[in-house]
Each structure stands twice: as C-alpha cells, then as structure tokens.
Design a protein around this motif. Structure first.
Motif, PDB file in Angstrom:
ATOM      1  N   UNK A   1      -5.519 110.818   5.983  1.00 44.69           N
ATOM      2  CA  UNK A   1      -6.899 110.685   6.468  1.00 44.69           C
ATOM      3  C   UNK A   1      -7.310 112.027   7.061  1.00 44.69           C
ATOM      4  N   UNK A   2      -8.473 112.497   6.725  1.00 42.09           N
ATOM      5  CA  UNK A   2      -8.925 113.765   7.289  1.00 42.09           C
ATOM      6  C   UNK A   2      -8.610 114.950   6.397  1.00 42.09           C
ATOM      7  N   UNK A   3      -7.547 114.848   5.609  1.00 38.49           N
ATOM      8  CA  UNK A   3      -7.205 115.969   4.723  1.00 38.49           C
ATOM      9  C   UNK A   3      -7.519 115.630   3.267  1.00 38.49           C
ATOM     10  N   UNK A   4      -7.139 114.421   2.875  1.00 38.14           N
ATOM     11  CA  UNK A   4      -7.483 113.980   1.521  1.00 38.14           C
ATOM     12  C   UNK A   4      -8.996 113.736   1.470  1.00 38.14           C
ATOM     13  N   UNK A   5      -9.618 114.156   0.396  1.00 35.70           N
ATOM     14  CA  UNK A   5     -11.071 113.991   0.291  1.00 35.70           C
ATOM     15  C   UNK A   5     -11.486 112.533   0.439  1.00 35.70           C
ATOM     16  N   UNK A   6     -12.533 112.324   1.209  1.00 34.25           N
ATOM     17  CA  UNK A   6     -13.019 110.954   1.422  1.00 34.25           C
ATOM     18  C   UNK A   6     -13.385 110.291   0.092  1.00 34.25           C
ATOM     19  N   UNK A   7     -13.914 111.085  -0.832  1.00 31.70           N
ATOM     20  CA  UNK A   7     -14.306 110.501  -2.128  1.00 31.70           C
ATOM     21  C   UNK A   7     -13.085 109.967  -2.879  1.00 31.70           C
ATOM     22  N   UNK A   8     -11.932 110.624  -2.701  1.00 32.36           N
ATOM     23  CA  UNK A   8     -10.690 110.152  -3.332  1.00 32.36           C
ATOM     24  C   UNK A   8     -10.260 108.828  -2.697  1.00 32.36           C
ATOM     25  N   UNK A   9     -10.297 108.792  -1.359  1.00 37.52           N
ATOM     26  CA  UNK A   9      -9.910 107.563  -0.657  1.00 37.52           C
ATOM     27  C   UNK A   9     -10.855 106.410  -1.023  1.00 37.52           C
ATOM     28  N   UNK A  10     -12.129 106.716  -1.115  1.00 37.19           N
ATOM     29  CA  UNK A  10     -13.114 105.684  -1.478  1.00 37.19           C
ATOM     30  C   UNK A  10     -12.818 105.135  -2.869  1.00 37.19           C
ATOM     31  N   UNK A  11     -12.421 106.027  -3.758  1.00 38.28           N
ATOM     32  CA  UNK A  11     -12.142 105.612  -5.131  1.00 38.28           C
ATOM     33  C   UNK A  11     -10.933 104.673  -5.176  1.00 38.28           C
ATOM     34  N   UNK A  12      -9.895 105.019  -4.395  1.00 41.04           N
ATOM     35  CA  UNK A  12      -8.700 104.169  -4.337  1.00 41.04           C
ATOM     36  C   UNK A  12      -9.042 102.765  -3.818  1.00 41.04           C
ATOM     37  N   UNK A  13     -10.085 102.692  -2.969  1.00 40.15           N
ATOM     38  CA  UNK A  13     -10.398 101.405  -2.333  1.00 40.15           C
ATOM     39  C   UNK A  13     -11.375 100.564  -3.161  1.00 40.15           C
ATOM     40  N   UNK A  14     -11.821 101.106  -4.284  1.00 42.69           N
ATOM     41  CA  UNK A  14     -12.643 100.299  -5.180  1.00 42.69           C
ATOM     42  C   UNK A  14     -11.722  99.426  -6.013  1.00 42.69           C
TER      43      UNK A  14
ATOM     44  N   UNK B   1       1.572  94.863 -11.657  1.00 40.78           N
ATOM     45  CA  UNK B   1       1.564  94.788 -13.123  1.00 40.78           C
ATOM     46  C   UNK B   1       0.286  95.352 -13.744  1.00 40.78           C
ATOM     47  N   UNK B   2       0.401  95.758 -14.976  1.00 41.88           N
ATOM     48  CA  UNK B   2      -0.772  96.217 -15.736  1.00 41.88           C
ATOM     49  C   UNK B   2      -1.799  95.091 -15.745  1.00 41.88           C
ATOM     50  N   UNK B   3      -3.056  95.437 -15.571  1.00 40.73           N
ATOM     51  CA  UNK B   3      -4.121  94.442 -15.679  1.00 40.73           C
ATOM     52  C   UNK B   3      -4.411  93.649 -14.420  1.00 40.73           C
ATOM     53  N   UNK B   4      -3.686  93.912 -13.329  1.00 40.50           N
ATOM     54  CA  UNK B   4      -3.948  93.186 -12.072  1.00 40.50           C
ATOM     55  C   UNK B   4      -4.979  93.948 -11.246  1.00 40.50           C
ATOM     56  N   UNK B   5      -5.983  93.248 -10.759  1.00 42.92           N
ATOM     57  CA  UNK B   5      -6.967  93.892  -9.893  1.00 42.92           C
ATOM     58  C   UNK B   5      -6.357  94.169  -8.520  1.00 42.92           C
ATOM     59  N   UNK B   6      -6.626  95.372  -8.012  1.00 40.77           N
ATOM     60  CA  UNK B   6      -6.088  95.767  -6.707  1.00 40.77           C
ATOM     61  C   UNK B   6      -6.923  96.904  -6.131  1.00 40.77           C
ATOM     62  N   UNK B   7      -6.589  97.282  -4.912  1.00 42.27           N
ATOM     63  CA  UNK B   7      -7.189  98.466  -4.294  1.00 42.27           C
ATOM     64  C   UNK B   7      -6.198  98.995  -3.274  1.00 42.27           C
ATOM     65  N   UNK B   8      -6.386 100.248  -2.899  1.00 36.46           N
ATOM     66  CA  UNK B   8      -5.430 100.918  -2.013  1.00 36.46           C
ATOM     67  C   UNK B   8      -6.154 101.547  -0.834  1.00 36.46           C
ATOM     68  N   UNK B   9      -5.523 101.488   0.336  1.00 41.06           N
ATOM     69  CA  UNK B   9      -6.037 102.262   1.463  1.00 41.06           C
ATOM     70  C   UNK B   9      -4.873 102.653   2.380  1.00 41.06           C
ATOM     71  N   UNK B  10      -5.144 103.590   3.274  1.00 35.22           N
ATOM     72  CA  UNK B  10      -4.087 104.029   4.188  1.00 35.22           C
ATOM     73  C   UNK B  10      -3.806 102.960   5.243  1.00 35.22           C
ATOM     74  N   UNK B  11      -2.603 102.980   5.797  1.00 39.07           N
ATOM     75  CA  UNK B  11      -2.248 102.083   6.894  1.00 39.07           C
ATOM     76  C   UNK B  11      -2.623 102.720   8.223  1.00 39.07           C
ATOM     77  N   UNK B  12      -2.144 102.126   9.330  1.00 39.29           N
ATOM     78  CA  UNK B  12      -2.583 102.594  10.658  1.00 39.29           C
ATOM     79  C   UNK B  12      -2.100 104.000  11.012  1.00 39.29           C
ATOM     80  N   UNK B  13      -1.086 104.498  10.321  1.00 41.56           N
ATOM     81  CA  UNK B  13      -0.622 105.863  10.613  1.00 41.56           C
ATOM     82  C   UNK B  13      -1.574 106.906  10.014  1.00 41.56           C
ATOM     83  N   UNK B  14      -2.414 106.470   9.100  1.00 43.51           N
ATOM     84  CA  UNK B  14      -3.370 107.388   8.476  1.00 43.51           C
ATOM     85  C   UNK B  14      -2.747 108.347   7.491  1.00 43.51           C
ATOM     86  N   UNK B  15      -1.500 108.078   7.125  1.00 48.58           N
ATOM     87  CA  UNK B  15      -0.848 108.997   6.194  1.00 48.58           C
ATOM     88  C   UNK B  15       0.223 108.288   5.357  1.00 48.58           C
TER      89      UNK B  15
END
Ligand code: KMT
Ligand code: NI
Length: 171
Positions: free
Chosen positions: A57-70, A112-126
C-alpha cells in the motif's frame, strides 16, 4: 489452519473441505524452507514458471490495487504462495456469496480456472508472494477477465468451472 469466513457474516467460518468443494486448494508450507515441499507440488500439479511479487500500500500503484479488487477470473488456475505479509482473496461460493480468505506467510492457495475472485492487501498493507504458473503456459499469463465484461460468462474456463463445481452450465 485457514482463516476463511463469509463476508456478510464473519461468524460463519469456512473450512478447507468447504473450500475444496468449490475447487480451492490450500497448503501450509514453511516459507523459509519451502523448496522440497513446493517442488513436490509443482511436479504433481505441473507448475513451471515462478515469479515473486511485492505489493505494498502506498508504493504499488493504486490503479493496480483497484484492478486486483475488481471481480474477475482467469483462464488458468491462480497459484499464490505468501512469503511475507498478508493478503485477502475473496471467492464466490455456490450461491454467489463472498467468502473471504485471509492468508498469511506460509500459506499457498490455488484458485481454479474460471472461479470469480478478487484480491486486496491484508492489515499489514504489504504482501510478498510467489506466483506459480502451469508449465503448459508458454509464458506466465495472469490476464484478468472481469465479471462485468461482455463474454466472460461464456469463456470455456468459466463454463468448465460452472459445470464441474457449481453443478450448472453457467451462473
Ligand atoms: C490476481 O489475479 O488476483 C492477482 O494476481 C492478485 C495479486 S497476487 C498476490
Ligand atoms: Ni486473479
């Protein structure tokens, strides 16, 4: 072991068996001494390439993090081994409810392939994670196919996933 629960009801925890029913696999491996165990998994599941990512968080581009969370899926399984920090993967259950999986160092997950998911950082922010890729892939592919994009629902990987794990042609 794994820390997984329903996002809309945190008291409703989800076991490894329940995750396995929707195709999610999990291993606990010492991230400071992993080679032997990891090699065995790579051999069995035919993984080839490996690469390390450091997401912060803070170093990785916010747009990248936003994309992971879609909400998205991939045509190939997504394999992530947490080497340091922590991370959150949300996955859809059979009824399309979110299950939150909180991962820490030493935990390896396969979506698995084909499973809907999203990713975000945990409380450590890294998180420092190893990405593994199927040997059959000529080069590492982790293109996200967003759920709201036209055509994602009928990708071969989605149809196969829905048939195998959701007991229906498609959602
Ligand atoms: C994905 O596709 O969801 C990701 O690659 C998440 C970031 S890797 C820890
Ligand atoms: Ni993904």
């Amino acid at each position: 072991m794994v820390n997984a629960y329903y996002l809309n009801d945190k008291d409703q925890t989800v076991s490894l068996e329940e995750l396995a029913e929707i195709g999610v696999l999990y291993w606990y491996i010492d991230a400071d001494d992993y080679e032997e165990k990891l090699s065995a998994i790579c051999k069995e599941r035919k993984y080839g390439h490996r690469s390390l990512v450091d997401i912060c968080a803070g170093r990785t581009m916010q747009s990248t993090l936003d994309k992971f969370y879609e909400e998205h899926l991939h045509e190939f399984e997504e394999i992530r081994f947490i080497m340091d920090g922590n991370a959150i993967f949300d996955v859809r259950d059979k009824f399309d409810e979110w299950i939150r999986i909180e991962l820490e160092k030493n935990e390896l997950i396969v979506l698995p392939a084909g499973m809907y998911h999203r990713f975000t950082l945990g409380d450590s922010g890294r998180v420092k994670a190893m990405r593994l890729f199927l040997a059959e892939q000529p080069e590492p592919i982790w293109t996200p196919e967003n759920r709201d994009k036209e055509g994602t629902e009928s990708l071969p990987a989605r149809l196969e996933y829905a048939q195998k794990f959701l007991g229906r042609e498609s959602y």
